[in-house]
Design a protein around this motif. Structure first.
Motif, mmCIF file in Angstrom:
data_model
loop_
_atom_site.group_PDB
_atom_site.id
_atom_site.type_symbol
_atom_site.label_atom_id
_atom_site.label_comp_id
_atom_site.label_asym_id
_atom_site.label_seq_id
_atom_site.Cartn_x
_atom_site.Cartn_y
_atom_site.Cartn_z
ATOM 1 N N UNK A 163 -30.756 -38.416 9.890
ATOM 2 C CA UNK A 163 -32.008 -39.203 10.072
ATOM 3 C C UNK A 163 -31.862 -40.352 8.821
ATOM 4 N N UNK A 164 -31.288 -39.725 7.642
ATOM 5 C CA UNK A 164 -31.488 -40.615 6.566
ATOM 6 C C UNK A 164 -30.148 -41.581 6.635
ATOM 7 N N UNK A 165 -29.185 -41.257 7.135
ATOM 8 C CA UNK A 165 -27.895 -42.411 7.306
ATOM 9 C C UNK A 165 -28.283 -43.019 8.528
ATOM 10 N N UNK A 166 -29.385 -42.873 9.272
ATOM 11 C CA UNK A 166 -29.486 -43.826 10.427
ATOM 12 C C UNK A 166 -29.561 -45.206 10.032
ATOM 13 N N UNK A 167 -30.506 -45.669 9.355
ATOM 14 C CA UNK A 167 -30.686 -47.083 9.039
ATOM 15 C C UNK A 167 -29.435 -47.626 8.837
ATOM 16 N N UNK A 168 -28.435 -47.242 7.882
ATOM 17 C CA UNK A 168 -27.257 -47.786 7.524
ATOM 18 C C UNK A 168 -26.366 -47.894 8.906
ATOM 19 N N UNK A 169 -26.423 -46.807 9.590
ATOM 20 C CA UNK A 169 -25.605 -46.984 10.970
ATOM 21 C C UNK A 169 -26.193 -48.119 11.766
ATOM 22 N N UNK B 6 -25.625 -43.635 -1.055
ATOM 23 C CA UNK B 6 -26.708 -42.581 -1.022
ATOM 24 C C UNK B 6 -26.761 -41.778 -0.140
ATOM 25 N N UNK B 7 -27.025 -42.088 1.305
ATOM 26 C CA UNK B 7 -26.957 -41.050 2.508
ATOM 27 C C UNK B 7 -25.717 -40.306 2.435
ATOM 28 N N UNK B 8 -24.536 -40.882 2.073
ATOM 29 C CA UNK B 8 -23.146 -40.318 2.087
ATOM 30 C C UNK B 8 -23.229 -39.171 0.957
ATOM 31 N N UNK B 9 -23.801 -39.182 -0.322
ATOM 32 C CA UNK B 9 -23.867 -38.275 -1.214
ATOM 33 C C UNK B 9 -25.001 -37.054 -0.733
ATOM 34 N N UNK B 10 -26.064 -37.569 0.194
ATOM 35 C CA UNK B 10 -27.058 -36.619 0.502
ATOM 36 C C UNK B 10 -26.373 -35.712 1.684
ATOM 37 N N UNK B 11 -25.530 -36.322 2.429
ATOM 38 C CA UNK B 11 -24.916 -35.663 3.709
ATOM 39 C C UNK B 11 -24.006 -34.476 3.135
ATOM 40 N N UNK B 12 -23.179 -35.025 2.050
ATOM 41 C CA UNK B 12 -22.245 -34.061 1.605
ATOM 42 C C UNK B 12 -22.913 -33.010 0.880
ATOM 43 N N UNK B 13 -23.913 -33.074 0.015
ATOM 44 C CA UNK B 13 -24.767 -32.310 -0.682
ATOM 45 C C UNK B 13 -25.207 -31.159 0.340
ATOM 46 N N UNK B 14 -25.692 -31.691 1.414
ATOM 47 C CA UNK B 14 -26.471 -30.788 2.591
ATOM 48 C C UNK B 14 -25.553 -29.988 3.477
#
Length: 320
Positions: free
Chosen positions: A13-19, A51-59
């Protein structure tokens, strides 16, 4: 004690706006408000995909990482696609230096414009946001001695903004006209030695930033710009209020023009920012050129008092 890992369900969901941004940019489907003004910030969106990439990797979210990295790849490629077809500059052609400058509703000092013209030996100057008072100050400062021929289109009676456009030239103006649009956009035809006539339009489209109606006006202005013509070498120079990330500007290029800055790998260079702020920086000014002319140089020049940097472009016109 180890910190708790973020919930991976939120990463997509966090990455969706960039997508979504990447999908709109990649498919050229930016239409209406607020998509059109937002697309001007595509370079900023590309930078922030970390930003969303780092959050996705961390999670530990594989879906989120794929969405963010895919968006970053599409947006990054769009930003880096700033080089054109430039080849060797032909020998024996007519050399012309064209500059475009915005006068910030006439508030730019005449001395700043004269310095631009003299320091860079400008042959043709396209001006936006010219007021009657600014025109008088330019005349008093001696612009007519540097560029003795001109075509000034005064602001229309009842216009909300009492500013117009102009073309000044070292060569005589053999024909005068104007491109249709919300603002005055003068067109001047200039004879050149051994080449088809040069035709320069000082472009100033309506800004699309404020409302759906503003976007419609901006779209109409871009669509109404003249296409290349066989009997003249057309140049569109000025404030398009558009970046290369806008499909409407790319549609103008697709008619047969090339963007001078992009040809030399400088399509990313900014031309506008708020006068007293460092950011944002957007690429709103362009010089679009008939591809029969070779682009030999392009400089982005600060002009004291203006919120736009001037574009100074060297062309070599074909010899016949």
């Amino acid at each position: 004690m180890a910190s708790k890992r973020p919930d991976r369900r939120w990463a997509p969901a966090m990455a969706l706006p960039w997508a979504v941004w990447a999908l709109v940019r990649g498919t050229g489907t930016d239409r209406g408000f607020p998509l059109v003004p937002a697309l001007a910030f595509t370079p900023h969106a590309a930078l922030t995909t970390v930003v969303p990439l780092a959050a996705a990797i961390r999670s530990g979210s594989r879906t989120g990482a794929l969405l963010a990295s895919g968006a970053g790849a599409v947006l990054g490629a769009a930003v880096l696609a700033s080089r054109g077809r430039t080849g060797p500059v032909p020998a024996g052609g007519t050399k012309v230096r064209i500059a475009t400058v915005s006068l910030r509703l006439g508030l730019v000092p005449a001395g700043s414009v004269l310095e631009l013209v003299r320091r860079h030996a400008v042959d043709v100057l396209a001006v936006q946001e010219l007021t009657p008072d600014a025109e008088r100050r330019l005349t008093d400062a001696g612009l007519h001695r540097e560029l003795p021929h001109s075509h000034v289109v005064p602001a229309r009676p009842g216009s909300v903004v009492s500013a117009s456009g102009a073309v000044w030239s070292r060569w005589p103006v053999t024909a005068r006209g104007a491109a249709p649009g919300g603002f005055e956009q003068p067109t001047a035809r200039l004879p050149t030695v051994g080449s088809p006539d040069l035709e320069v339009t000082a472009v100033h489209t309506r800004p699309p930033a404020t409302s759906p109606a503003a976007v419609r006006g901006w779209t109409a202005d871009l669509a109404a710009l003249p296409s290349p013509a066989p009997d003249a070498l057309r140049v569109l120079a000025g404030d398009f209020n558009a970046t290369l990330h806008h499909a409407a500007l790319r549609a103008v290029l697709a008619r047969g023009y090339v963007d001078a800055a992009r040809e030399l790998g400088r399509g990313w260079a900014w031309t506008w920012r708020p006068l007293r702020l460092r950011f944002p920086r957007l690429t709103l000014d362009h010089v679009l050129v008939d591809p029969r002319a070779a682009v030999a140089g392009c400089a982005h020049v600060p002009v004291a008092g203006s919120d736009h940097r001037a574009l100074v472009v060297d062309l070599v016109l074909p010899a016949h």
